[in-house]
Design a protein around this motif. Structure first.
Motif, PDB file in Angstrom:
ATOM      1  N   ARG A 168      14.328   6.513   2.719  1.00 39.23           N
ATOM      2  CA  ARG A 168      14.553   5.204   3.325  1.00 39.23           C
ATOM      3  C   ARG A 168      13.184   4.645   3.729  1.00 39.23           C
ATOM      4  NH1 ARG A 168      20.050   5.502   4.826  1.00 39.23           N
ATOM      5  NH2 ARG A 168      20.915   7.263   3.659  1.00 39.23           N
ATOM      6  N   LEU A 169      12.712   3.651   2.998  1.00 42.49           N
ATOM      7  CA  LEU A 169      11.370   3.118   3.190  1.00 42.49           C
ATOM      8  C   LEU A 169      11.333   2.042   4.267  1.00 42.49           C
ATOM      9  CD1 LEU A 169      10.240   2.811  -0.534  1.00 42.49           C
ATOM     10  CD2 LEU A 169       9.461   4.506   1.129  1.00 42.49           C
ATOM     11  N   ASP A 170      10.237   2.034   5.009  1.00 40.66           N
ATOM     12  CA  ASP A 170       9.984   1.003   6.009  1.00 40.66           C
ATOM     13  C   ASP A 170       9.871  -0.339   5.282  1.00 40.66           C
ATOM     14  OD1 ASP A 170       8.975  -0.724   7.934  1.00 40.66           O
ATOM     15  OD2 ASP A 170       7.494   0.698   8.687  1.00 40.66           O
ATOM     16  N   PRO A 171      10.723  -1.317   5.612  1.00 37.77           N
ATOM     17  CA  PRO A 171      10.675  -2.610   4.912  1.00 37.77           C
ATOM     18  C   PRO A 171       9.328  -3.308   4.996  1.00 37.77           C
ATOM     19  CG  PRO A 171      12.654  -2.435   6.264  1.00 37.77           C
ATOM     20  CD  PRO A 171      11.793  -1.267   6.623  1.00 37.77           C
ATOM     21  N   ALA A 172       8.550  -3.024   6.043  1.00 42.00           N
ATOM     22  CA  ALA A 172       7.255  -3.687   6.200  1.00 42.00           C
ATOM     23  C   ALA A 172       6.289  -3.340   5.076  1.00 42.00           C
ATOM     24  CB  ALA A 172       6.636  -3.313   7.552  1.00 42.00           C
ATOM     25  N   TYR A 173       6.531  -2.194   4.422  1.00 43.34           N
ATOM     26  CA  TYR A 173       5.626  -1.760   3.351  1.00 43.34           C
ATOM     27  C   TYR A 173       6.389  -1.474   2.057  1.00 43.34           C
ATOM     28  CZ  TYR A 173       2.629  -1.161   7.414  1.00 43.34           C
ATOM     29  OH  TYR A 173       1.916  -1.375   8.567  1.00 43.34           O
ATOM     30  N   ALA A 174       7.516  -2.128   1.876  1.00 47.71           N
ATOM     31  CA  ALA A 174       8.312  -1.927   0.663  1.00 47.71           C
ATOM     32  C   ALA A 174       8.393  -3.182  -0.180  1.00 47.71           C
ATOM     33  CB  ALA A 174       9.719  -1.460   1.038  1.00 47.71           C
ATOM     34  N   GLY A 175       7.602  -4.207   0.145  1.00 50.05           N
ATOM     35  CA  GLY A 175       7.650  -5.459  -0.607  1.00 50.05           C
ATOM     36  C   GLY A 175       7.197  -5.326  -2.042  1.00 50.05           C
ATOM     37  N   TRP A 176       6.435  -4.266  -2.352  1.00 50.45           N
ATOM     38  CA  TRP A 176       5.979  -4.065  -3.731  1.00 50.45           C
ATOM     39  C   TRP A 176       7.169  -3.958  -4.705  1.00 50.45           C
ATOM     40  CZ3 TRP A 176       8.179   0.430  -5.343  1.00 50.45           C
ATOM     41  CH2 TRP A 176       8.467   1.396  -4.375  1.00 50.45           C
ATOM     42  N   ALA A 177       8.324  -3.526  -4.192  1.00 53.64           N
ATOM     43  CA  ALA A 177       9.491  -3.351  -5.060  1.00 53.64           C
ATOM     44  C   ALA A 177      10.003  -4.678  -5.605  1.00 53.64           C
ATOM     45  CB  ALA A 177      10.603  -2.632  -4.305  1.00 53.64           C
ATOM     46  N   VAL A 178       9.656  -5.771  -4.928  1.00 54.73           N
ATOM     47  CA  VAL A 178      10.076  -7.103  -5.381  1.00 54.73           C
ATOM     48  C   VAL A 178       8.856  -7.982  -5.651  1.00 54.73           C
ATOM     49  CG1 VAL A 178      12.350  -7.052  -4.306  1.00 54.73           C
ATOM     50  CG2 VAL A 178      10.383  -7.817  -2.958  1.00 54.73           C
ATOM     51  N   GLY A 179       7.723  -7.338  -5.944  1.00 52.32           N
ATOM     52  CA  GLY A 179       6.522  -8.080  -6.319  1.00 52.32           C
ATOM     53  C   GLY A 179       5.739  -8.669  -5.170  1.00 52.32           C
ATOM     54  N   ARG A 180       5.981  -8.181  -3.927  1.00 51.28           N
ATOM     55  CA  ARG A 180       5.257  -8.704  -2.770  1.00 51.28           C
ATOM     56  C   ARG A 180       4.648  -7.555  -1.956  1.00 51.28           C
ATOM     57  NH1 ARG A 180       9.942 -11.969  -2.535  1.00 51.28           N
ATOM     58  NH2 ARG A 180      10.728 -10.777  -0.748  1.00 51.28           N
ATOM     59  N   PRO A 181       3.656  -6.871  -2.517  1.00 47.17           N
ATOM     60  CA  PRO A 181       3.044  -5.762  -1.772  1.00 47.17           C
ATOM     61  C   PRO A 181       2.297  -6.262  -0.541  1.00 47.17           C
ATOM     62  CG  PRO A 181       1.742  -6.285  -3.712  1.00 47.17           C
ATOM     63  CD  PRO A 181       3.002  -7.104  -3.821  1.00 47.17           C
ATOM     64  N   SER A 182       2.258  -5.448   0.509  1.00 51.34           N
ATOM     65  CA  SER A 182       1.552  -5.849   1.727  1.00 51.34           C
ATOM     66  C   SER A 182       0.042  -5.752   1.552  1.00 51.34           C
ATOM     67  CB  SER A 182       1.981  -4.962   2.891  1.00 51.34           C
ATOM     68  OG  SER A 182       1.343  -3.691   2.831  1.00 51.34           O
ATOM     69  N   ARG A 183      -0.398  -4.932   0.586  1.00 54.64           N
ATOM     70  CA  ARG A 183      -1.817  -4.658   0.307  1.00 54.64           C
ATOM     71  C   ARG A 183      -2.506  -3.969   1.483  1.00 54.64           C
ATOM     72  NH1 ARG A 183      -2.488  -6.734  -4.637  1.00 54.64           N
ATOM     73  NH2 ARG A 183      -1.274  -8.585  -5.188  1.00 54.64           N
ATOM     74  N   ALA A 184      -1.717  -3.349   2.351  1.00 50.71           N
ATOM     75  CA  ALA A 184      -2.303  -2.545   3.433  1.00 50.71           C
ATOM     76  C   ALA A 184      -2.626  -1.129   2.963  1.00 50.71           C
ATOM     77  CB  ALA A 184      -1.331  -2.489   4.610  1.00 50.71           C
ATOM     78  N   GLY A 185      -2.076  -0.728   1.816  1.00 47.02           N
ATOM     79  CA  GLY A 185      -2.290   0.638   1.341  1.00 47.02           C
ATOM     80  C   GLY A 185      -1.491   1.644   2.141  1.00 47.02           C
ATOM     81  N   VAL A 186      -0.231   1.310   2.454  1.00 49.61           N
ATOM     82  CA  VAL A 186       0.633   2.166   3.268  1.00 49.61           C
ATOM     83  C   VAL A 186       2.016   2.235   2.634  1.00 49.61           C
ATOM     84  CG1 VAL A 186       1.809   2.424   5.498  1.00 49.61           C
ATOM     85  CG2 VAL A 186      -0.581   1.659   5.428  1.00 49.61           C
TER      86      VAL A 186
END
Length: 287
Positions: A168-186
């Motif tokens: 279960r991934l933290d939504p704050a760092y799971a945006g890459w799954a829909v093409g919106r990575p946070s780019r925090a490297g987490v």
């Protein structure tokens, strides 16, 4: 009933420190079999070799990945370098036959012993007085985190490894799954094995390499092959969910380091890991 990890990472003695194994296709991810699982298989042979002295817990384990492992038969050759009262130092090489030639996949150097339960006080009061460990990563409740099972298409297209895990991934760092990575490297979240096998020091070798690579959160999807992975098991986990956090501070020279911290459900830091991995190739920009 035998849990899946114990069954698929089991080894059989061939004598003279050699063990037969079979890398299960259920642990495939990217371009090969998951590195944490392969490390666990090699360490299963080391544990078997040290069963007579009771050194079964991987205290410090370093694996160097020489070539991608594939599902199928494998051989682990072990070597005992030193046996002591509290710990033993051992080495192993896992190999597979490819086109009639034996090819080394992984070489391991490890220290095995006994890991104490999380929160157990040090035997020396002076050591206990300076005890310190990082607080657990702050995560949303499990039910508010993102699971591959939430998306029927995502679950179907996920690599086989993801079916072995309840992640279960933290939504704050799971945006890459829909093409919106946070780019925090987490990448961080809650994790347990899908069959709810209780975590122990050996299974933490798998957990340390189970999350999607942090390169996903940098906007670089794709396979990120592990070059080297070191896992330090600090305490024996209690049963339940694990909090896992992966982060990177260095991306350079075509590779990145990935630091991992794992806490058990009681909030104890039970393992730390660092790996060096190759960056996936950047997606091509249409001309």
């Amino acid at each position: 009933m035998t849990h899946e990890l114990d069954r698929t990472a089991a080894v059989t003695s061939l004598g003279a420190g050699a063990y037969a194994a079979h890398l299960d296709p259920g642990w495939v991810v990217g371009g090969g079999v998951n590195g944490g699982y392969v490390l666990a298989v090699a360490t299963a042979a080391l544990r078997a070799e040290l069963a007579g002295v009771g050194h079964l817990d991987p205290v410090s384990t370093s694996g160097y990945y020489l070539s991608p492992s594939v599902p199928g038969p494998a051989t682990v050759r072990t070597r005992v370098l030193r046996t002591g009262g509290r710990r033993s130092t051992v080495a192993a090489t896992l190999s597979q036959e490819q086109d009639g030639v034996e090819v080394d996949r992984l070489t391991v150097l490890a220290v095995l012993g006994t890991v104490e339960a999380g929160g157990a006080p040090a035997s020396d009061a002076a050591l206990e007085a300076v005890r310190r460990e990082p607080a657990p990563v702050d995560l949303p409740p499990v039910e508010e985190c993102v699971s591959a099972a939430d998306d029927p298409d995502g679950a179907r297209l996920a690599p086989p490894l993801m079916q072995r895990l309840d992640l279960r991934l933290d939504p704050a760092y799971a945006g890459w799954a829909v093409g919106r990575p946070s780019r925090a490297g987490v990448v961080q979240g809650w994790l347990r094995l899908a069959d709810h096998r209780p975590p122990d020091p050996w299974s933490l070798l798998v957990v340390a390499d189970a999350l999607p690579p942090v390169s996903f959160d940098l906007g670089l999807p794709g396979w990120a092959p592990t070059v080297e992975l070191t896992v330090h098991v600090r305490q024996r986990p209690v049963d339940g969910w694990l909090r896992v956090r992966h982060a990177t501070r260095t991306v350079a020279g075509g590779s990145f380091e990935e630091d991992c911290e794992i806490w058990d459900e009681a909030g104890h830091l039970v393992a730390q890991a660092r790996q060096l991995a190759l960056l996936p190739r950047a997606p091509r920009t249409p001309s």
